[in-house]
Design an enzyme around this catalytic site. Structure first.
Site, PDB file in Angstrom:
ATOM      1  CE  LYS A   1      -5.874  -0.535  -1.011  1.00 39.34           C
ATOM      2  NZ  LYS A   1      -4.736   0.218  -0.470  1.00 39.34           N
TER       3      LYS A   1
ATOM      4  CE  LYS B   1      -3.929   7.268   8.749  1.00 39.92           C
ATOM      5  NZ  LYS B   1      -3.068   6.820   9.843  1.00 39.92           N
TER       6      LYS B   1
ATOM      7  CB  THR C   1       0.345  11.020   1.637  1.00 40.14           C
ATOM      8  OG1 THR C   1       0.043   9.637   1.537  1.00 40.14           O
ATOM      9  CG2 THR C   1       1.567  11.332   0.807  1.00 40.14           C
TER      10      THR C   1
ATOM     11  CB  SER D   1      -1.886   3.012  -3.720  1.00 41.23           C
ATOM     12  OG  SER D   1      -2.398   4.251  -3.304  1.00 41.23           O
ATOM     13  CB  ALA D   2      -7.236   3.805  -2.469  1.00 44.82           C
TER      14      ALA D   2
ATOM     15  CG  ASP E   1      -1.697   1.185   1.464  1.00 44.68           C
ATOM     16  OD1 ASP E   1      -2.383   1.580   0.519  1.00 44.68           O
ATOM     17  OD2 ASP E   1      -1.660   1.754   2.577  1.00 44.68           O
ATOM     18  CG  LEU E   2       1.794   5.694  -1.771  1.00 44.46           C
ATOM     19  CD1 LEU E   2       3.263   5.383  -2.002  1.00 44.46           C
ATOM     20  CD2 LEU E   2       1.249   6.514  -2.949  1.00 44.46           C
ATOM     21  CG  ASP E   3      -1.785   7.713   3.118  1.00 37.52           C
ATOM     22  OD1 ASP E   3      -0.841   8.125   3.815  1.00 37.52           O
ATOM     23  OD2 ASP E   3      -2.969   8.036   3.329  1.00 37.52           O
TER      24      ASP E   3
ATOM     25  CD  GLU F   1      -3.809  -1.529   2.860  1.00 40.50           C
ATOM     26  OE1 GLU F   1      -3.912  -0.737   3.814  1.00 40.50           O
ATOM     27  OE2 GLU F   1      -4.107  -1.208   1.719  1.00 40.50           O
ATOM     28  CG  ASP F   2      -2.048   2.559   6.375  1.00 44.11           C
ATOM     29  OD1 ASP F   2      -2.367   2.195   5.219  1.00 44.11           O
ATOM     30  OD2 ASP F   2      -2.317   3.680   6.825  1.00 44.11           O
TER      31      ASP F   2
HETATM   32  P1  B16 Z   1      -6.198  10.333  -3.888  1.00 42.98           P
HETATM   33  P2  B16 Z   1      -3.571   4.290   0.059  1.00 42.98           P
HETATM   34  C1  B16 Z   1      -5.361   6.286  -0.049  1.00 42.98           C
HETATM   35  O1  B16 Z   1      -4.058   5.815  -0.258  1.00 42.98           O
HETATM   36  C2  B16 Z   1      -5.407   7.187   1.176  1.00 42.98           C
HETATM   37  O2  B16 Z   1      -5.137   6.432   2.351  1.00 42.98           O
HETATM   38  C3  B16 Z   1      -6.784   7.801   1.307  1.00 42.98           C
HETATM   39  O3  B16 Z   1      -6.833   8.642   2.430  1.00 42.98           O
HETATM   40  C4  B16 Z   1      -7.093   8.582   0.021  1.00 42.98           C
HETATM   41  O4  B16 Z   1      -8.380   9.162   0.088  1.00 42.98           O
HETATM   42  C5  B16 Z   1      -6.995   7.630  -1.169  1.00 42.98           C
HETATM   43  O5  B16 Z   1      -5.700   7.054  -1.207  1.00 42.98           O
HETATM   44  C6  B16 Z   1      -7.265   8.340  -2.486  1.00 42.98           C
HETATM   45  O6  B16 Z   1      -6.220   9.250  -2.701  1.00 42.98           O
HETATM   46  O7  B16 Z   1      -7.123  11.443  -3.508  1.00 42.98           O
HETATM   47  O8  B16 Z   1      -4.751  10.740  -3.949  1.00 42.98           O
HETATM   48  O9  B16 Z   1      -6.645   9.628  -5.156  1.00 42.98           O
HETATM   49  O10 B16 Z   1      -3.502   4.169   1.542  1.00 42.98           O
HETATM   50  O11 B16 Z   1      -4.555   3.339  -0.592  1.00 42.98           O
HETATM   51  O12 B16 Z   1      -2.214   4.260  -0.606  1.00 42.98           O
HETATM   52 MG    MG Z   2      -2.823   3.156   3.383  1.00 44.16          MG
END
Ligand code: B16
Ligand code: MG
Length: 221
Positions: A145, A45, A17, A114-115, A9-11, A169-170
């Site tokens: 997710k 998140k 972030t 990542s989302a 996962d990224l964030d 994953e967090d």
């Molecule tokens: P964006 P992850 C997610 O990243 C974030 O945790 C979540 O807070 C955010 O809304 C989502 O990405 C979408 O991000 O606005 O940059 O498309 O944890 O799946 O890496």
């Molecule tokens: Mg995350």
């Protein structure tokens, strides 16, 4: 021994972030007269951008037009992009490069799941993009997710079966996504919050080479 893939996962796993999402969402919520706390940010998140705005509006008991919804999402992302534009390698979470380099040294496949629709820019900013064989992000999926789609596409992109994949994953939704994809789930964060994961580590500093070696030969049962 079957080929393994490690999906990150990224964030919250590679970089933090969430603090930038918080600033941008709080500004947006406040302009709508909706209070927005760090605890509420926690609940966003791993949640997609669209779903995040829907949740904020629900919390504030507010209905807006489709057009305003689209405009608010654009504004939020504009502000978020200004924060991430100054990111550099100092924002990589502890020991992430050590783990990635150990996996690469051992010829393991590495993918991102990542989302975020901004995942590529962030990986470029922090100088990690070349470590990934496949990048699956918010632009590649139709279901967020806890749906397993993002990780299943990641597995397919690197040619590894789901039971031979290991996900870091967090978020609770991300752990559920990994579990329903039949992948080994490793939570990064709080053990109580991430209790559904197969393993939990506070961060990567406690993830040993011995543990990684054991993953090279383990399959999800
Ligand atoms: P964006 P992850 C997610 O990243 C974030 O945790 C979540 O807070 C955010 O809304 C989502 O990405 C979408 O991000 O606005 O940059 O498309 O944890 O799946 O890496
Ligand atoms: Mg995350």
């Amino acid at each position: 021994m079957s080929k393994k893939a490690f999906i990150f996962d990224l964030d919250g796993v590679i970089v933090d972030t969430a603090k930038y999402h918080f600033l941008a969402w709080r500004n947006l919520a406040n302009t709508l007269g909706i209070p927005f706390s760090e605890a509420q940010n926690e609940q966003l998140k791993g949640v997609s951008r669209v779903r995040s705005l829907q949740k904020i509006l629900e919390w504030g008991n507010k209905t807006i037009s489709e057009e305003e919804f689209t405009n608010l999402m654009i504004e939020k992302n504009k502000e978020y992009l200004t924060y991430i534009s100054t990111m550099n390698e100092s924002e990589i979470l502890p020991d992430v490069p050590r783990v990635l380099d150990y996996l690469i040294k051992n010829q393991q496949a590495i993918a991102l799941g990542s989302a975020s629709k901004n995942a590529r820019i962030i990986l470029e900013k922090v100088g990690l993009i070349d470590k990934f064989q496949a990048i699956v992000d918010g632009t590649n999926v139709t279901k967020g997710k806890p749906d397993p789609e993002v990780f299943l596409i990641g597995a397919k992109s690197v040619g590894v079966t789901p039971e031979n994949c290991i996900v870091f994953e967090d978020s609770v939704a991300g752990i559920q996504a990994a579990n329903s994809a039949q992948m080994i789930s490793i939570g990064i964060g709080n053990e109580e919050v991430l209790h559904e994961a197969d393993y939990v580590f506070t961060d990567f500093t406690t993830l040993t080479e011995e543990f990684m070696n054991s993953l090279f030969i383990t399959e999800k049962v």
